[in-house]
Design a protein around this motif. Structure first.
Motif, short mmCIF file in Angstrom:
data_model
loop_
_atom_site.label_atom_id
_atom_site.label_comp_id
_atom_site.label_asym_id
_atom_site.label_seq_id
_atom_site.Cartn_x
_atom_site.Cartn_y
_atom_site.Cartn_z
N HIS A 1 0.77 -1.06 -0.04
CA HIS A 1 0.03 -0.10 0.09
C HIS A 1 0.81 1.42 -0.09
O HIS A 1 0.37 2.20 -0.49
N CYS B 1 1.37 3.48 2.40
CA CYS B 1 0.85 4.61 3.24
C CYS B 1 1.86 5.24 4.09
O CYS B 1 2.70 4.22 4.83
N CYS C 1 -2.90 2.22 6.63
CA CYS C 1 -3.81 1.74 5.64
C CYS C 1 -5.12 1.31 6.13
O CYS C 1 -5.24 0.47 7.17
N HIS D 1 -7.62 2.49 1.46
CA HIS D 1 -6.91 3.91 1.38
C HIS D 1 -6.21 4.17 2.50
O HIS D 1 -6.17 3.57 3.55
N CYS D 2 -5.44 5.22 2.28
CA CYS D 2 -4.57 5.80 3.43
C CYS D 2 -5.13 6.71 4.50
O CYS D 2 -5.85 7.47 4.06
N ARG D 3 -5.00 6.52 5.45
CA ARG D 3 -5.16 7.61 6.61
C ARG D 3 -4.14 8.06 7.55
O ARG D 3 -2.98 7.20 7.70
N LEU E 1 -3.95 14.29 5.39
CA LEU E 1 -3.36 13.53 3.80
C LEU E 1 -3.15 14.41 2.75
O LEU E 1 -4.05 15.38 2.45
N ASP F 1 -2.24 15.45 -1.18
CA ASP F 1 -2.80 15.25 -2.53
C ASP F 1 -2.33 14.02 -3.06
O ASP F 1 -3.31 13.09 -4.00
N ASP F 2 -1.18 13.30 -2.80
CA ASP F 2 -0.95 11.87 -3.40
C ASP F 2 -1.46 10.87 -2.93
O ASP F 2 -1.33 9.92 -3.17
N GLY F 3 -2.37 10.93 -1.77
CA GLY F 3 -3.42 9.92 -1.05
C GLY F 3 -2.30 9.08 -0.22
O GLY F 3 -2.83 8.18 0.32
N LYS F 4 -0.96 9.48 0.14
CA LYS F 4 -0.21 8.74 0.72
C LYS F 4 0.56 9.21 1.85
O LYS F 4 0.70 8.59 3.14
N CYS G 1 1.51 12.21 4.71
CA CYS G 1 0.96 13.04 5.94
C CYS G 1 1.84 14.33 6.27
O CYS G 1 2.94 14.11 6.44
#
Length: 705
Positions: free
Chosen positions: A308, A310, A314, A322-324, A331, A333-336, A338
């Motif tokens: 994943h 993240c 994860c 999805h990543c959190r 989070l 914009d790359d979604g990974k 922080c």
């Protein structure tokens, strides 16, 4: 009702006779039924609608059936219960072991001849007849034959259902007037085998042989067309259908339907239930897998595959992940990846002074000289004055975390900036005291020589304070006064008011009328001018009736001269004067309440007219009595008393010895001018003090800023 059920049972037995006749040869008349043991109870209706010859037919019906049975303690046991509005057991299952004693007992039965409480009777049989104490045997079939000729007067469906649930097989025989609906509500299924209805009691004997066949071991599952879809089970004289496991018997009592536990909600599958007759299996929706318990489902964990990337955490979701970020991070914009959240920099805080940031959170702090409040957000200046953390002698002026000292009016601050020295105001201001000025811290007051009193202006001295009084007038409104004379009394009161200086801070006047009871017409604090009082006096209504002077004096003492009704506090030394006006002898004892007002410091005047008793008037009046007691024979002369009456407390002003000064005279104008100037001087001094205090407060506010 029970007789109808007996007829129905006979019909059923007749039908079964036909079946049995085709299955096997008939037994001879002397042949006894050799079926397995049965506990049989006859429940017979003896209501008033059953005629004597019909009851005899019912008696013969029972004897005919018993004559074909194998009676004995280890074979068939029989009990008989009759009912109407009440229930009576004629003999129980354990009473007789021989047929002849049973027949004798049946022939001795005397009908009850009352109502038709069939439900009550069924309940009795269920709870009192089929019990071990009365001869009921375990694992032996319980059979009840109900014979009735009418409609039940109580509810039978529920109690009959309860009896059937306990394993009691019920035959319902109805005769003539019996109700078929009630018979079916009582009887065991199938109804074609347990419900019978005949036209008269004369026909019920036909069912004796048929009932014998029901009890005598004929296997109707083998010897009749039972129609059961799955399994037929025989019982003495009857049969019933049952279904294979996973199926349930339909309402027709013969065919079976598959039990769909999924449709009925009788499963514990978390997602999908797959049904089979009487059973089920579980399955899961797409994206889930069935757990080891074969019932619950778990979502497929895509995070567990380890690809994943993240930054923090994860989170698996249906068919993906999805990543959190951890708390305090957002989070990107790359979604990974922080990033820490700085709420202070973003202005997303409510700190009053200083914001201290941490990822996603903040805390508040205060500048020097301030302290953080309990809300952990706002700040309060540290008030050393309020906390007592100062050494000022008089006034502490606070600033955040510090203070300065000041002094009260009339004092000056010393060089140490903490202590104060008293300023002698008597020597520094125009005090205006006539005799002597006495300084106090920040103020002063005037005193007079011995035997003289300080006057209302607070500066001049005199021998008497006579300008202001609290005056309460008690006027007699008894029947003997008469309406026209009462009007003269009101004019007398207004003449007295005209001679007074009435105002809020001057003389106050209250009025009380009495007869057989006492009524306050207006208290001391109601009106503040002579015109208002005079107008109120003219509106007073005449009471009539008796003359309770003692009660009126008590009311005046306890109520009229109370501070609640406008009397000024005794500490102010305002003279209190009471004036009693009466035209006759009091109807109650005045001795106690004539003395108490004078003991309380109230100066009492007594004015009598006509039949007023002089001794009572003198008892009421203050000393010297001659200056406080007035009398006239006629109401028309009371105006003369009003002219001569002076209600001042100074001796030289009473009894008209000193003429009232003309307010327009030169001397009076000079006195008024002097008093006015003195009052203006006092107001000027008070204004100067208030101005100084306002300046102090303004300085404090500026210092805090």
């Amino acid at each position: 009702m029970k007789m109808k059920q007996l007829g129905a049972l006979c019909g059923f037995i007749l039908l079964n006779l036909v079946v049995l006749a085709a299955a096997r040869p008939k037994t001879g008349p002397d042949q006894k039924c050799k079926s397995g043991p049965v506990d049989l109870v006859f429940l017979i209706d003896s209501s008033r609608s059953v005629r004597p010859h019909e009851f005899e037919t019912m008696r013969k019906f029972m004897i005919d059936i018993l004559d074909t049975l194998d009676i004995g303690p280890n074979a068939t046991r029989v009990g008989v219960v009759q009912y109407s509005s009440q229930v009576r057991s004629e003999f129980s299952l354990k009473t007789h072991s021989k047929l002849d004693t049973m027949v004798t007992n049946i022939n001795d039965i005397v009908p009850l001849a009352q109502g038709t409480m069939t439900g009550l009777a069924i309940k009795y049989v269920m709870n009192a007849a089929f019990i071990a104490e009365e001869g009921d045997r375990p694992k032996v079939p319980n059979v009840v034959v109900i014979v009735t000729d009418g409609r039940p007067q109580d509810r039978v469906a529920e109690v009959a259902a309860e009896a059937r649930e306990k394993g009691i097989e019920i035959y319902a025989v109805g005769v003539a007037r019996a109700d078929m609906t009630s018979l079916r509500a009582m009887a065991s299924p199938p109804f074609e085998d347990h419900v019978f209805l005949v036209e008269s009691f004369d026909l019920i004997h036909q069912f004796a042989l048929q009932f014998q066949d029901k009890l005598c071991g004929v296997d109707l599952c083998l010897e009749s067309d039972h129609g059961c879809e799955h399994v037929c089970e025989s019982s003495p004289g009857s049969y019933h259908c049952v279904c294979l496991p996973g199926y349930t018997l339909k309402a027709d009592g013969k065919t079976c339907a598959a039990i769909d536990l999924c449709a009925e909600g009788k499963h514990n599958c978390e997602q999908i239930c797959i049904s089979s007759p009487g059973s089920f299996t579980c399955d899961c929706n797409k994206g889930f897998t069935l757990n080891d318990d074969k019932r619950t489902c778990s979502m497929i964990d895509f995070c567990s595959f380890g690809n994943h990337s993240c930054d923090h955490e994860c989170v698996s979701v249906l068919n993906g992940y999805h990543c959190r970020c951890n708390e305090g991070y957002r989070l990107l914009d790359d979604g990974k990846t922080c990033q820490a959240i700085d709420l202070c920099a973003e202005g997303k805080h409510d700190c009053e002074q200083i914001c201290v940031s941490a990822p996603g959170v903040f805390s508040c702090d205060c500048r020097e000289g301030h302290t953080l409040n309990e809300d952990k957000k706002s700040c309060t200046p540290i008030d050393l004055c309020a906390e007592g953390k100062h050494d000022c002698e008089q006034i502490c002026i606070s600033a955040p975390g510090t203070f300065t000292c000041d002094c009260n009016k009339g004092f000056k601050l010393n060089k140490d900036k903490k202590t104060c020295t008293n300023m002698d105001l008597c020597s520094t201001v125009e005090h205006g005291c006539e005799h002597q000025c006495v300084s106090t811290p920040g103020s002063y007051y005037c005193v007079c020589p011995e035997a003289q009193l300080l006057q209302e202006d607070g500066k001049s001295c005199g021998t008497c304070k006579s300008a202001n009084i609290d005056l309460v007038l008690l006027i007699d409104g008894s029947k003997s006064v008469r309406p026209q004379n009462f009007e003269l009394v009101k004019k007398f009161v207004n003449q007295v008011v005209d001679s007074l200086d009435v105002s809020t801070h001057g003389t106050r006047v209250g009025l009380v009328q009495y007869s057989s009871r006492v009524r306050t017409e207006f208290p001391l604090n109601m009106y503040h001018s002579a015109d208002e009082i005079k107008a109120a006096v003219m509106k007073v209504e005449y009471m009539e009736k008796g003359t309770m002077t003692g009660l009126a004096l008590k009311h005046m003492l306890e109520n009229s001269f109370s501070e609640a009704e406008g009397a000024r506090p005794a500490s102010r030394n305002i003279p209190r004067i009471g004036l009693v006006f009466t035209d006759g002898r009091s109807q109650d004892d005045i001795t106690e309440f004539a003395k108490m007002p004078k003991e309380a410091g109230i100066t009492m005047y007594a004015v009598g007219v006509g039949k007023a008793v002089e001794d009572e008037l003198r008892e009421i009046a203050s000393e010297p009595v001659e200056k406080h007691f007035y009398y006239t024979t006629d109401f028309t002369a009371i105006s003369t008393i009003a002219e001569n009456l002076k209600l001042n407390v100074c001796p030289e002003e009473s009894q008209g010895e000193i003429e009232v000064k003309d307010p327009c005279a030169c001397e009076s104008l000079v006195e008024f001018q002097q008093a006015t100037m003195s009052s203006l001087e006092q107001l000027t001094q008070k204004l100067a003090g208030m101005t100084a205090r306002l300046e102090q407060l303004e300085n404090q506010l500026l210092t805090r800023k």
